[in-house]
Design a protein around this motif. Sequence first.
Motif, PDB file in Angstrom:
ATOM      1  N   GLU A  43      25.336 -12.850 -19.234  1.00 27.77           N
ATOM      2  CA  GLU A  43      24.505 -13.697 -19.857  1.00 27.77           C
ATOM      3  C   GLU A  43      23.559 -12.784 -18.655  1.00 27.77           C
ATOM      4  O   GLU A  43      22.208 -12.091 -19.738  1.00 27.77           O
ATOM      5  N   PHE A  44      23.651 -12.047 -17.620  1.00 26.41           N
ATOM      6  CA  PHE A  44      22.587 -11.671 -16.636  1.00 26.41           C
ATOM      7  C   PHE A  44      22.693 -10.224 -17.203  1.00 26.41           C
ATOM      8  O   PHE A  44      21.301  -9.996 -17.395  1.00 26.41           O
ATOM      9  N   VAL A  45      23.434  -9.126 -17.772  1.00 29.18           N
ATOM     10  CA  VAL A  45      23.117  -8.400 -18.571  1.00 29.18           C
ATOM     11  C   VAL A  45      21.817  -8.366 -19.326  1.00 29.18           C
ATOM     12  O   VAL A  45      21.420  -7.698 -19.581  1.00 29.18           O
ATOM     13  N   ALA A  46      22.638  -9.541 -20.543  1.00 33.46           N
ATOM     14  CA  ALA A  46      21.905  -9.381 -21.594  1.00 33.46           C
ATOM     15  C   ALA A  46      19.982 -10.288 -20.805  1.00 33.46           C
ATOM     16  O   ALA A  46      19.596  -9.754 -21.749  1.00 33.46           O
ATOM     17  N   ILE A  47      20.174 -10.309 -19.932  1.00 29.12           N
ATOM     18  CA  ILE A  47      18.693 -11.425 -19.920  1.00 29.12           C
ATOM     19  C   ILE A  47      17.858 -10.165 -19.276  1.00 29.12           C
ATOM     20  O   ILE A  47      16.670  -9.867 -19.630  1.00 29.12           O
TER      21      ILE A  47
END
Length: 579
Positions: A260-264
């Motif tokens: 999720e950190f990568v996606a954001i």
Amino acid sequence: MQISFSDLLALTSPLRVLYVEDDVVLRENTIALLRDLFGEIHEASDGKEALMLYQEHQGNYDIVITDLNMPQMNGMDLIRNIQIINPKQPIIVVSAHNETEYFLESIRNNVNGYILKPIDFNQLMETVYKVASLVKERQEKAKNQIQLQEKIEEQNQLLAQNSQTVHEFLTIDKVTKLQNATVLYNFLDTFVQDHALTIMLYNIDNFSFINQTYSTDFADEALFKVGEYLQYNLSKEVHLYRYNSDEFVIIFDPQIINPEFVAIQIQAFFRETPIGEYEGQPIYITLSCGIATAQNPALLLPNARIALREARMRGIPNQYNIYNTHDAFLKQTKIETEWIQKFRIAMEDDRIIPYFQPIIDNATGEIVKYECLARIEDDGEIISPAHFLEAARRSGLMSNLTRLMINKSYKTFSGQNVAFSLNITNEDLLNSNFIDFLQAKQKSYNIEPSLVTFEILEDIIISDTNQIPLNNLHILKDMGYLLALDDFGSDRSNFNRLENLGVDFLKIDGQFIKNIDTITRNQDIVESITTMAKKLNMPVIAEFVSTKEEFEMVKQLGVEYSQGYFFNAPLKLPIHHEQ
């Protein structure tokens, strides 16, 4: 043998000779003769001096001419020492009549020529000519060997360069310079399943707008920039691939990196960073993303695809969605159960009917045959197979659907000289009564088998576990029916199997036809398939041709036939043919 002095001189003048003789008078007289023949002569008074000269000029004497009976080191000892250094050294022995023992030993040591004392000029010429001819032959062979070795080295270098070029062609995407889907599949196939992996499947939102509004060059530059920006935002532990068309795949260990950190982070970056300019204006794009984590690599791409589809169904760009096993399973199960029920009712109500899509000869633009496609009529709505084919399989009614389509299509074309094609499945070919059913229908409706093409999928011909479907395909061929391989390129079949089976047509998978006018990779794939098919005399059909540009490109690549909405949507009744 009559030898002219000019012929002899042509052989001997470039040669370098070591002459060994202890008799000073004989040595001087003989050297006087030899100087007229050879380009360079070194002389020695005994074997020991000669060996020192030979070692000093190692490899530089073309011929050694030596007496046998000499002080300090006799001729035989000299010959033995020389042959240790160079076993192929050409040697001529000068021998007196009373040196029979030395003479015989020289024969055993493979001496190349013999001159008897006192030296006769004619014999000298003959012996020198023979040995000089041997020297020339060896030099030419050595020269040819060097040239051959050089050519081999050139070929090896060329092969190495070609191998690298082919490797890059097969593994590196031309537009983005990222590793391609082939490398991705190989990674997933060889991954050891000892812990989970995360995959992020990115799709550029509304990329077709970029293709249509700006130039294809700009679209390619946009794809390159997306790959570059993704790399910029990712750490070295991450694997990045261009997967297909406007899709990118990222793979990493979820224990090291939070998905999720990568996606954001990626969403925020593309929201603020243009991928280029067009007519002085910055151009921004957004990406939707499906995320899946699994220990089984085979589940990653399918699950990420489901998650991506759900993200896009929200109707809002720049979204990411994480695959949820429980929710996705329940949704899919509910949908499949509903469609199984709808399909059964449609069968009972006789609301499944054939529609007919024309197949066009690319050269003439004329209709050459029709593909018969199943549709469900539901209160004025026409439902395509994408909704109910899986339901037919899961309910065990796939063979019923095939037989219904054969019966209705044969009835439509009864007694007409019109070619048409029908899809059959592995389940049909496993059925022991299928051939009998077909024979009965062709007789009942007066159908000529040579006008009918049965379309099959690649999984039928690549299976080695059950030979019944393949045997039944051979029976169909013997009956006069034609075979087409549908969706070619989507699986693992090879041309050898197609040729052995007697496949008559190849239908290229529609994923390679979509946007083929702008996607170079698809052009390369279609051109390769078409070229190989032509060698096997298998005409190629392009499916899902939707635009004039796609049609022009498949024609340019040598594809013989096309079908798709660019020509006609599937028709309830085929266009009238003259009898």
